[in-house]
Design an enzyme around this catalytic site. Structure first.
Site, short mmCIF file in Angstrom:
data_model
loop_
_atom_site.label_atom_id
_atom_site.label_comp_id
_atom_site.label_asym_id
_atom_site.label_seq_id
_atom_site.Cartn_x
_atom_site.Cartn_y
_atom_site.Cartn_z
CG ASP A 140 33.40 37.00 36.68
OD1 ASP A 140 34.35 37.47 36.04
OD2 ASP A 140 33.00 37.49 37.75
CG HIS A 229 57.63 30.54 25.10
ND1 HIS A 229 58.13 29.88 24.00
CD2 HIS A 229 56.47 29.92 25.44
CE1 HIS A 229 57.29 28.90 23.69
NE2 HIS A 229 56.28 28.90 24.55
CD GLU A 236 39.29 38.95 39.78
OE1 GLU A 236 39.79 40.09 39.75
OE2 GLU A 236 38.09 38.74 39.54
NE ARG A 257 60.65 42.32 32.97
CZ ARG A 257 61.90 41.93 33.26
NH1 ARG A 257 62.10 40.92 34.07
NH2 ARG A 257 62.93 42.55 32.72
CD GLN A 265 41.16 40.10 32.43
OE1 GLN A 265 40.95 38.92 32.58
NE2 GLN A 265 41.53 40.89 33.43
O1 LIG Z 1 34.90 46.37 38.15
P1 LIG Z 1 35.05 46.08 39.59
O2 LIG Z 1 33.95 46.63 40.42
O3 LIG Z 1 36.41 46.46 40.06
O4 LIG Z 1 34.93 44.52 39.81
C1 LIG Z 1 35.83 43.58 39.32
C2 LIG Z 1 35.09 42.27 39.20
O5 LIG Z 1 34.12 42.37 38.18
C3 LIG Z 1 34.28 41.32 37.25
O6 LIG Z 1 35.03 41.83 36.16
C4 LIG Z 1 32.95 40.88 36.75
O7 LIG Z 1 32.20 40.38 37.85
P2 LIG Z 1 30.64 40.45 37.90
O8 LIG Z 1 30.13 40.09 36.55
O9 LIG Z 1 30.25 39.47 38.96
O10 LIG Z 1 30.24 41.82 38.25
C5 LIG Z 1 35.07 40.26 38.01
O11 LIG Z 1 35.78 39.40 37.14
C6 LIG Z 1 35.96 41.10 38.85
O12 LIG Z 1 36.35 40.44 40.02
MG LIG Z 2 29.30 37.91 39.69
#
Ligand SMILES: O=P(O)(O)OC[C@H]1O[C@](O)(COP(=O)(O)O)[C@@H](O)[C@@H]1O
Ligand SMILES: [Mg+2]
Ligand SMILES: Nc1ncnc2c1ncn2[C@@H]1O[C@H](COP(=O)(O)OP(=O)(O)O)[C@@H](O)[C@H]1O
EC number: 2.7.1.11
Length: 332
Positions: A140, A229, A236, A257, A265
């Site tokens: 993040d 395009h 999110e 779409r 990711q």
């Molecule tokens: O894998 P999970 O538990 O569904 O969590 C998703 C969350 O984890 C992340 O991929 C990484 O977040 P953290 O590094 O704070 O754990 C966020 O981008 C996303 O909101």
């Molecule tokens: Mg975090």
């Protein structure tokens, strides 16, 4: 604070330290574990691996690491130690259980690799007397005290790779793709990928969301600029990407779409930038810990690896972000 200042401070030499990874796994965590193990063992310090983050710490899933355990892990995504989210770790009593597990084994110092949540846990442990140091491991990039966190560059690479592919279809079929990326309320992945992919829009907490304006602009790009395009990248938890894509189909000449990129990711082999950053940070964390710099974390600031207090790193304001928004707006 630079490493030499810390080294000069000296302190009682630790013989046993431990490492854990916590929160969402991030590519490059393994490179950090490897660096910690290699650097500490050269100094004659034993390294213990704590499995599954704070859950393993509380339950005593702790094992002495051998050199072979960190062989051939540099290129692997995820974390060999496993990770978890343990909401109960906010409770004093659970933290005390964790502390006892360390004390029982004579482990004098702990390195945690994780994001903002993990750092808050580390802060609690350090306030309760455990010598604890943090390494930023999260895709993040949401710890403002450091310009980069381990895993961010790989996740960015994954997003760019995916958007490149979507763009091919977008151009061929006169489509607008609305793409949701991760970031957990933070905008780094959306902002940086928007710049790297040349997206028409980014939607983040910082940009806000004006759906009518987006529709109006899509119409303009199509009619006035002749675009075949369009790419919209949304952070999110901001919008319903499917609904926006539907409205684009109904009210513009693009067919809309949507796609949620999801955990793709977060996976895959770390890019060189993350491997190097993790190795530098792992090395530095060992130095910090052996100098009893409890409650500090490793940061990268203006291309230097430095130490900062965990509270300061969490509460800092990012100056880069504003410049990056300006850049995006000038390029679009
Ligand atoms: O894998 P999970 O538990 O569904 O969590 C998703 C969350 O984890 C992340 O991929 C990484 O977040 P953290 O590094 O704070 O754990 C966020 O981008 C996303 O909101
Ligand atoms: Mg975090
Ligand atoms: N305020 C807090 N106090 C103590 N521990 C916390 C706190 N916030 C989070 N944690 C611990 O850190 C873990 C990881 O945090 P989370 O936010 O899920 O991921 P990340 O560290 O990657 O941001 C949580 O599951 C919890 O065990």
């Amino acid at each position: 604070m630079y490493i030499q200042d810390l080294v000069n401070k000296g302190g009682m030499k630790m013989k046993k330290i431990a490492v854990l990874t916590s929160g969402g796994d991030a590519p490059g965590m393994n490179a950090a574990i490897r660096a910690i193990m290699r650097v500490a063992s050269r100094k004659g310090v034993e390294v213990y691996g704590i499995y599954d983050g704070y859950t393993g710490l509380v339950n005593g899933k702790i094992e002495k690491l051998k050199n072979i355990d960190v062989s051939e892990i540099l290129s692997r995504g995820g974390t060999i130690l496993g990770s978890s989210r343990l909401p109960e770790f906010k409770e004093d009593q659970v933290q005390m259980q964790a502390i006892n597990q360390l004390k029982e084994r004579g482990i004098e110092g702990l390195i945690v690799i994780g994001g903002d949540g993990t750092y808050r846990g580390a802060l609690e442990l350090s306030q309760k007397g455990i010598c604890c140091v943090g390494i930023p491991g999260t895709i993040d990039n949401d710890i403002n005290g450091t310009d980069e966190t381990i895993g961010f560059h790989t996740a960015l690479y994954n997003i760019v790779d995916a958007v490149n592919k979507l763009r091919d279809t977008s151009s061929s079929h006169h489509r607008c793709f609305v793409i949701e990326v991760m970031g957990n309320h933070k905008d780094s992945l959306a902002l940086y990928s928007g710049i790297a992919c040349g997206s028409e829009f980014i939607i983040t907490k910082n940009t806000g969301y004006d759906e009518d304006y987006i529709i109006q602009m899509m119409d303009y790009y199509e009619k006035q600029q002749g675009k075949k395009h369009a790419i919209i990248i949304a952070s999110e938890k901001m919008i319903d990407v499917e609904k926006l894509a539907e409205r684009i189909s109904k009210e513009t000449h693009f067919s809309g779409r949507s796609i949620v990129l999801g955990h793709i990711q977060r996976g895959g082999s770390p890019v060189p930038q993350d491997r190097i950053l993790a190795s530098q940070m792992g090395q530095y964390a060992v130095e910090l810990l052996l100098n009893h710099q409890s409650g500090y974390c490793v940061c990268k600031k203006d291309n230097h690896i430095v130490a900062r207090k965990i509270e300061d790193a969490l509460n800092d304001v990012s100056e880069i972000q504003e410049r990056m928004y300006q850049l995006f707006n000038e390029l679009v």
